[in-house]
Design a protein around this motif. Structure first.
Motif, mmCIF file in Angstrom:
data_model
loop_
_atom_site.group_PDB
_atom_site.id
_atom_site.type_symbol
_atom_site.label_atom_id
_atom_site.label_comp_id
_atom_site.label_asym_id
_atom_site.label_seq_id
_atom_site.Cartn_x
_atom_site.Cartn_y
_atom_site.Cartn_z
ATOM 1 N N LEU A 93 13.278 12.928 -1.382
ATOM 2 C CA LEU A 93 11.715 12.981 -1.186
ATOM 3 C C LEU A 93 11.515 12.097 -2.416
ATOM 4 C CD1 LEU A 93 11.220 16.645 -1.257
ATOM 5 C CD2 LEU A 93 11.111 15.276 0.177
ATOM 6 N N PRO A 103 1.353 -0.821 -0.440
ATOM 7 C CA PRO A 103 0.357 0.188 0.054
ATOM 8 C C PRO A 103 0.337 1.431 -0.055
ATOM 9 C CG PRO A 103 -0.770 -1.318 1.733
ATOM 10 C CD PRO A 103 0.853 -1.965 1.462
ATOM 11 N N LEU A 104 0.323 2.237 -0.898
ATOM 12 C CA LEU A 104 1.009 3.479 -0.766
ATOM 13 C C LEU A 104 -0.015 4.124 -1.350
ATOM 14 C CD1 LEU A 104 3.703 2.571 -3.238
ATOM 15 C CD2 LEU A 104 4.278 3.319 -1.418
ATOM 16 N N SER A 105 0.141 5.882 -0.713
ATOM 17 C CA SER A 105 -0.969 6.672 -1.561
ATOM 18 C C SER A 105 0.063 7.887 -1.856
ATOM 19 C CB SER A 105 -0.821 7.922 0.094
ATOM 20 O OG SER A 105 -1.605 6.680 0.789
ATOM 21 N N PHE A 106 -0.445 8.552 -3.125
ATOM 22 C CA PHE A 106 0.259 9.518 -4.215
ATOM 23 C C PHE A 106 -0.263 10.119 -4.076
ATOM 24 C CE2 PHE A 106 1.520 6.920 -8.163
ATOM 25 C CZ PHE A 106 1.601 5.645 -6.876
ATOM 26 N N GLY A 107 0.561 10.925 -4.024
ATOM 27 C CA GLY A 107 0.250 12.554 -4.267
ATOM 28 C C GLY A 107 -0.242 13.422 -3.115
ATOM 29 N N THR A 108 0.234 12.739 -1.580
ATOM 30 C CA THR A 108 -0.613 13.233 -0.264
ATOM 31 C C THR A 108 -0.238 14.316 0.371
ATOM 32 O OG1 THR A 108 1.551 12.463 1.026
ATOM 33 C CG2 THR A 108 -0.299 10.771 0.848
ATOM 34 N N PHE A 152 9.826 19.981 -4.197
ATOM 35 C CA PHE A 152 8.772 18.423 -5.628
ATOM 36 C C PHE A 152 8.288 20.055 -6.460
ATOM 37 C CE2 PHE A 152 7.680 15.902 -1.557
ATOM 38 C CZ PHE A 152 7.596 14.959 -1.985
ATOM 39 N N VAL A 172 1.801 17.779 1.037
ATOM 40 C CA VAL A 172 3.248 18.466 1.603
ATOM 41 C C VAL A 172 3.013 20.035 1.934
ATOM 42 C CG1 VAL A 172 4.165 16.461 -0.107
ATOM 43 C CG2 VAL A 172 3.648 19.177 -0.331
ATOM 44 N N TYR A 173 4.104 20.186 3.056
ATOM 45 C CA TYR A 173 3.392 21.274 2.938
ATOM 46 C C TYR A 173 4.174 22.365 2.761
ATOM 47 C CZ TYR A 173 0.498 19.069 7.127
ATOM 48 O OH TYR A 173 -0.696 18.836 7.478
ATOM 49 N N ALA A 209 5.421 12.838 -4.441
ATOM 50 C CA ALA A 209 4.918 12.668 -3.300
ATOM 51 C C ALA A 209 4.342 11.847 -2.949
ATOM 52 C CB ALA A 209 3.698 14.168 -3.742
ATOM 53 N N MET A 210 4.972 10.540 -3.255
ATOM 54 C CA MET A 210 3.942 9.139 -2.539
ATOM 55 C C MET A 210 4.495 8.711 -0.573
ATOM 56 S SD MET A 210 4.734 6.446 -5.860
ATOM 57 C CE MET A 210 5.365 7.516 -6.490
ATOM 58 N N VAL A 211 3.984 7.598 -0.617
ATOM 59 C CA VAL A 211 4.111 7.795 0.530
ATOM 60 C C VAL A 211 3.559 6.498 1.088
ATOM 61 C CG1 VAL A 211 4.379 9.974 1.582
ATOM 62 C CG2 VAL A 211 2.736 9.033 2.253
ATOM 63 N N GLU A 212 3.776 6.086 2.195
ATOM 64 C CA GLU A 212 3.554 4.665 2.518
ATOM 65 C C GLU A 212 2.298 4.825 3.876
ATOM 66 O OE1 GLU A 212 6.930 2.284 4.331
ATOM 67 O OE2 GLU A 212 8.151 2.039 2.043
ATOM 68 N N PRO A 213 1.419 4.109 3.906
ATOM 69 C CA PRO A 213 0.079 4.265 4.978
ATOM 70 C C PRO A 213 0.537 4.702 5.929
ATOM 71 C CG PRO A 213 0.155 2.174 3.797
ATOM 72 C CD PRO A 213 1.524 2.579 3.685
ATOM 73 N N ASN A 263 1.460 13.730 10.660
ATOM 74 C CA ASN A 263 1.236 15.017 9.937
ATOM 75 C C ASN A 263 -0.030 15.498 10.327
ATOM 76 O OD1 ASN A 263 3.030 15.201 8.006
ATOM 77 N ND2 ASN A 263 1.371 14.090 6.224
ATOM 78 N N LYS A 264 -0.007 16.243 12.044
ATOM 79 C CA LYS A 264 -1.119 16.419 12.749
ATOM 80 C C LYS A 264 -2.323 17.714 11.724
ATOM 81 C CE LYS A 264 -0.217 13.785 16.317
ATOM 82 N NZ LYS A 264 0.827 13.645 17.739
ATOM 83 N N THR A 265 -2.735 17.768 12.271
ATOM 84 C CA THR A 265 -3.931 18.911 11.547
ATOM 85 C C THR A 265 -4.760 20.069 12.514
ATOM 86 O OG1 THR A 265 -5.503 16.998 11.966
ATOM 87 C CG2 THR A 265 -4.525 17.696 9.613
ATOM 88 N N SER A 301 0.250 7.864 7.002
ATOM 89 C CA SER A 301 1.520 9.042 7.598
ATOM 90 C C SER A 301 0.810 10.318 7.888
ATOM 91 C CB SER A 301 1.321 9.698 5.812
ATOM 92 O OG SER A 301 0.392 9.829 5.273
ATOM 93 N N MET A 330 11.764 19.366 -8.794
ATOM 94 C CA MET A 330 12.238 17.715 -9.203
ATOM 95 C C MET A 330 11.101 17.917 -10.669
ATOM 96 S SD MET A 330 12.252 15.016 -5.874
ATOM 97 C CE MET A 330 10.708 15.505 -5.156
ATOM 98 N N TRP A 379 -4.764 23.675 12.631
ATOM 99 C CA TRP A 379 -4.940 24.587 12.177
ATOM 100 C C TRP A 379 -6.555 25.965 12.713
ATOM 101 C CZ3 TRP A 379 -5.297 21.378 6.725
ATOM 102 C CH2 TRP A 379 -4.411 20.463 5.903
#
Lengths: 389, 85
Positions: B3, A202-207, A217, A209-210, B7-11, B17-19, B13, A220, B22
């Motif tokens: 990076l 499992p991966l998330s695409f395009g999460t 990004f 970013v701050y 902007a790919m990340v593993e589950p 990433n606390k919100t 995150s 790149m 805001w």
């Protein structure tokens, strides 16, 4: 070699690339391309998932989703359809998905007009898509195969749009040589994604970013664009080695070596310009052509090198950044700003399908020659034959 | 910093990433007035309100302070208070 419609030549090239997923919504003058591909899928000639979507926004969204799973994807659109895709285009580039799309270049509303100019793709200039422009139907067809090769390279991973002038190329019948399937398979192996969505990993695409990393990004993507310059040139020459046809790399030139005046443009108008230049040359006039094959990444270096011995350049734009001038003209001038380059003249023409004739090109060359003689450009940017009273 | 492409990340995150920062207004539940109906929890668009025993509590790491809970509470047991107060 076979005589066929430009749209079919493109559809045949798409088929040879064996895309896994095609998603498209019909719109003139793109319709014949996706109709032909739909027929191929329905007749079992092409083993692809063909998704009939409810809009162009959905078409591009389906391509994004499918591409993220590691599928090779294709779509085609034009004009208002391209505009409706706008936000998804930025996502496709930002997610680094190598989607390939044909843009059957057409004007934008209002007033509504279904004929050719290049406002639709030029307006997506900053989306992060590589933009290539074809001169004729053979090139529009071959460019599809090149586009996948460029897009899917792990150093690049960016989507590519191939511009072909609406009607002028999509609906014209010309002799075309199709690329044999086994040669295409050899040139373009199946897509090997760097990352893809799968339940196994499992991966998330395009999460999100701050502010701390968003710039990185964008940087790149920009760097990948810059690397694409070399890649586009290399793929063009690899294609020549394999299939025997070459259209230039980022740019191409015609009668440019000793030219005093260079005409610069993108797309099918290059063909007309070549005929005009042949006639001008036989009258002893030193006029040549720089064909801009790749508009993004912008080949600033190649262009300044190509025009360095000319005395004037005339840039033809089938688009206008309203309130300023033609987009290609602006970019070309900016490329030459510190180069002490030739005089530059910009022309807005061929909007909404208005013909650009040999005589139009000749009168533009004459204006450039007049500028050389007087040593100054009278009108920086002008509309050609505008009839407002 | 390394990076990922696209902007790919593993589950998971969201764990880092606390919100909560805001937020401008912070919902405060009056536990005395709370009848434990769960309306706030069902309406919370971020899923940050949980049942603890018979009452409800808010996860301030992720509550963005939208105020929907306070608006929907049938006994007006949630007050929105300016963060710095």
């Amino acid at each position: 070699m076979e005589i066929m419609e430009g749209s079919r030549a493109v559809a045949e090239a798409v088929k040879a690339c064996r895309p896994n997923v095609i998603a498209a919504y019909p719109i003139t003058p793109q319709t014949h391309i996706v109709e032909e591909i739909a027929r191929m899928v329905a007749d079992g000639e092409l083993a692809s998932e063909y998704v009939r979507v409810d809009s162009e926004h959905s078409a591009m969204s389906v391509c994004v989703g499918a591409s993220a799973t590691g599928a090779r994807t294709y779509t085609a659109t034009t004009s208002q359809g391209m505009a409706l895709m706008h936000e998804v285009l930025f996502n496709a580039a930002g997610l680094r998905l190598p989607i390939v799309m044909t843009a059957a270049n057409r004007s934008l509303s209002a007033p509504i007009n279904i004929w050719n100019d290049q406002q639709d793709t030029v307006s997506e200039r900053d989306s992060g898509w590589i933009q290539l422009y074809a001169e004729d139907t053979q090139e529009a067809s071959d460019m599809i195969i090149q586009a996948y090769k460029i897009a899917e390279d792990h150093d690049i991973l960016l989507p590519v749009m191939v511009g072909m002038d609406g009607f002028i190329l999509t609906h014209v019948h010309e002799p075309v040589e199709l690329c044999p399937q086994e040669k295409v398979d050899d040139f373009l192996p199946s897509y090997d994604p760097a990352y893809y969505l799968t339940p196994k990993n499992p991966l998330s695409f395009g999460t999100i970013v701050y502010p701390s990393t968003y710039t990185e990004f964008r940087y790149m993507i920009h760097e990948a664009m810059k690397r694409a310059e070399r890649k586009i040139i290399d793929v063009a020459s690899d294609f020549r080695d394999k299939f025997g046809r070459h259209y230039g790399g980022l740019i191409d030139t015609y009668e440019a070596e000793d030219a005093e005046v260079l005409i610069m443009a993108m797309g099918s108008v290059i063909g007309t310009a070549k005929d005009a230049v042949d006639e001008l040359r036989s009258d002893g006039k030193k006029v040549g052509i720089v064909k801009v094959r790749c508009y993004r990444p912008f080949p600033a270096e190649a262009i300044s090198e190509a025009v360095k011995n000319a005395k004037a350049i005339a840039v033809l734009d089938k688009n206008i950044s309203l309130g300023y001038e033609g987009a290609l003209y602006t970019d070309v001038k900016s490329a030459l700003y510190n180069e002490n380059g030739p005089l530059a003249l910009g022309f807005i023409l061929g909007l909404g399908g208005r013909d650009i004739t040999k005589n139009t090109i000749k009168s533009i060359a004459e204006k450039a020659q007049k500028a050389i003689k007087s040593g100054r450009v009278e009108k920086d940017s002008e509309f050609v034959d505008v009839g407002v009273l | 910093m390394k990076l990922s492409i696209g902007a790919m990340v593993e589950p998971g995150s969201t764990r880092t990433n606390k919100t909560g920062s805001w937020r401008t207004f912070k919902p405060i539940i009056d536990v005395e007035a709370c009848i434990g109906c769960g309306t706030c929890s069902m309406f919370c668009p971020e899923g940050t309100i949980y049942k603890v025993a018979d009452k409800y509590t808010i996860d301030y790491d992720y509550c963005k302070g939208c105020g929907i809970c306070a608006h929907e509470c049938p006994v007006k047991a949630i007050e929105m208070v300016m963060e710095e107060e």
